[in-house]
Write a protein that holds these residues in place. Structure first.
Motif, PDB file in Angstrom:
ATOM      1  N   SER A  45       6.074 -13.623   0.656  1.00  0.00           N
ATOM      2  CA  SER A  45       6.986 -13.888   1.907  1.00  0.00           C
ATOM      3  C   SER A  45       7.856 -14.804   1.207  1.00  0.00           C
ATOM      4  N   ASN A 126       0.202  -7.546   8.628  1.00  0.00           N
ATOM      5  CA  ASN A 126       1.121  -6.516   7.829  1.00  0.00           C
ATOM      6  C   ASN A 126       0.428  -5.112   8.062  1.00  0.00           C
ATOM      7  N   THR A 133       2.637   2.274   3.749  1.00  0.00           N
ATOM      8  CA  THR A 133       2.838   2.502   2.164  1.00  0.00           C
ATOM      9  C   THR A 133       1.717   3.081   1.533  1.00  0.00           C
ATOM     10  N   ARG A 136       2.083   6.802   2.014  1.00  0.00           N
ATOM     11  CA  ARG A 136       3.122   7.143   1.105  1.00  0.00           C
ATOM     12  C   ARG A 136       2.630   7.702  -0.051  1.00  0.00           C
ATOM     13  N   ASN A 235       6.370  -7.418   7.209  1.00  0.00           N
ATOM     14  CA  ASN A 235       6.337  -5.973   6.518  1.00  0.00           C
ATOM     15  C   ASN A 235       6.295  -6.049   5.124  1.00  0.00           C
ATOM     16  N   ILE A 236       6.082  -7.055   4.619  1.00  0.00           N
ATOM     17  CA  ILE A 236       5.644  -7.234   3.039  1.00  0.00           C
ATOM     18  C   ILE A 236       4.183  -6.609   2.810  1.00  0.00           C
ATOM     19  N   LYS A 241       0.442  -5.148  -9.621  1.00  0.00           N
ATOM     20  CA  LYS A 241       0.772  -4.753 -10.906  1.00  0.00           C
ATOM     21  C   LYS A 241       0.383  -5.643 -12.311  1.00  0.00           C
ATOM     22  N   ILE A 246       2.972  -8.060  -6.437  1.00  0.00           N
ATOM     23  CA  ILE A 246       4.380  -8.094  -6.257  1.00  0.00           C
ATOM     24  C   ILE A 246       4.437  -7.396  -5.067  1.00  0.00           C
ATOM     25  N   MET A 247       5.644  -7.211  -4.185  1.00  0.00           N
ATOM     26  CA  MET A 247       6.059  -6.634  -3.070  1.00  0.00           C
ATOM     27  C   MET A 247       6.343  -5.266  -3.454  1.00  0.00           C
ATOM     28  N   CYS A 248       5.510  -4.492  -2.939  1.00  0.00           N
ATOM     29  CA  CYS A 248       5.802  -2.900  -3.057  1.00  0.00           C
ATOM     30  C   CYS A 248       6.896  -2.236  -2.405  1.00  0.00           C
ATOM     31  N   LYS A 249       7.852  -1.383  -3.044  1.00  0.00           N
ATOM     32  CA  LYS A 249       9.212  -1.314  -2.512  1.00  0.00           C
ATOM     33  C   LYS A 249       8.931   0.539  -2.291  1.00  0.00           C
TER      34      LYS A 249
END
Length: 249
Positions: A45, A126, A133, A136, A235-236, A241, A246-249
């Motif tokens: 964050s 989160n 996530t 998805r 929501n982070i 990776k 890293i932040m998942c998009k």
């Protein structure tokens, strides 16, 4: 042989559970509420880059090899004004800086399960975001989801004793995530979900007074316990990776 394989959503404990999930090729959600998972969420964050690493290995040498800073213990780092395993120590000053974060539980479980289709970091902070996530990614890949509460380690164990100490805060964190997953849950996952649902209105009190919460408070980290007990305030979603989060998009 013991297995939750027939179900889409599962729960496994600790390092052994992380390996079990990795061998199945599941999407894995690592949950270490006090404090690895919460710290990773907080660090990302703030824009920091986190590399998890087992404490038994040479983290300092590893950090030097990738041009990162090795995060020290809470007390030692605090004396130098540096970020620590405490999630509240990360802020905008640490943006784009790289850190190697070690812990006996969350970092180790992340390292064990690092080769899965997706390794996510979940916490109370989160829970809803990481569940969405994971779901998805599950729809994209057709793989199962295993939530791994890391637990704690007993000190002073005797020969032939298991060091894993299941912890209330990680069980509730896992339940918060499982409660938001729509796939068919194993009986173990259903019971964990039920534990969360029956405790949701008392989360802060339960974590404040559980064994891990008392341990941190007695060491002077009351702020950490309060911070990590918050539900769905971030929501982070960290995803691993190439050895880093890293932040998942």
């Amino acid at each position: 042989m013991f297995s939750q394989s027939p179900y889409e959503c599962k729960i496994e404990w600790g390092r052994r559970g992380a390996r079990e999930a990795a061998e199945r090729g599941d999407i894995v959600v690592i949950v270490d509420v006090l404090s690895f998972s919460s710290t990773v969420v907080s660090a990302l964050s703030a824009g920091a880059i986190i590399f998890p690493y087992p404490p038994e290995l040479d983290g300092i040498k590893y950090a030097e090899s990738i041009g990162a800073e090795y995060i020290l213990g809470r007390a030692e780092a605090a004396r130098g004004g540096r970020p620590t395993l405490s999630p509240v120590t990360f802020n905008e000053e640490h943006r784009n800086n790289q850190y190697v974060l070690s812990s006996l539980n969350g970092a180790y479980c992340s390292w064990i399960a690092s080769k899965v289709p997706a390794l996510l970091i979940g916490s109370l902070l989160n829970a809803s975001a990481v569940a969405a996530t994971a779901e998805r990614i599950q729809q994209e890949t057709g793989t199962g989801i295993t939530v791994v509460p890391c637990g704690e380690m007993w000190d002073g164990t005797h020969e032939n004793e298991d060091r894993l100490r299941p912890s209330v805060e990680d069980y509730l964190g896992a339940g918060a995530i499982l409660a938001k997953l729509n796939g068919e849950k194993s009986p173990e996952a259903e019971v964990c979900t039920g534990a969360f649902n029956s405790s949701v209105n008392r989360l802060k009190d339960l974590i404040w007074d559980c064994g891990s919460g008392r341990e941190l408070r007695e060491r002077g980290y009351e702020t950490d316990v309060r911070y990590c007990s918050q539900l769905n305030v971030n929501n982070i979603v960290p995803i691993m990776k190439e050895g880093r989060f890293i932040m998942c998009k």
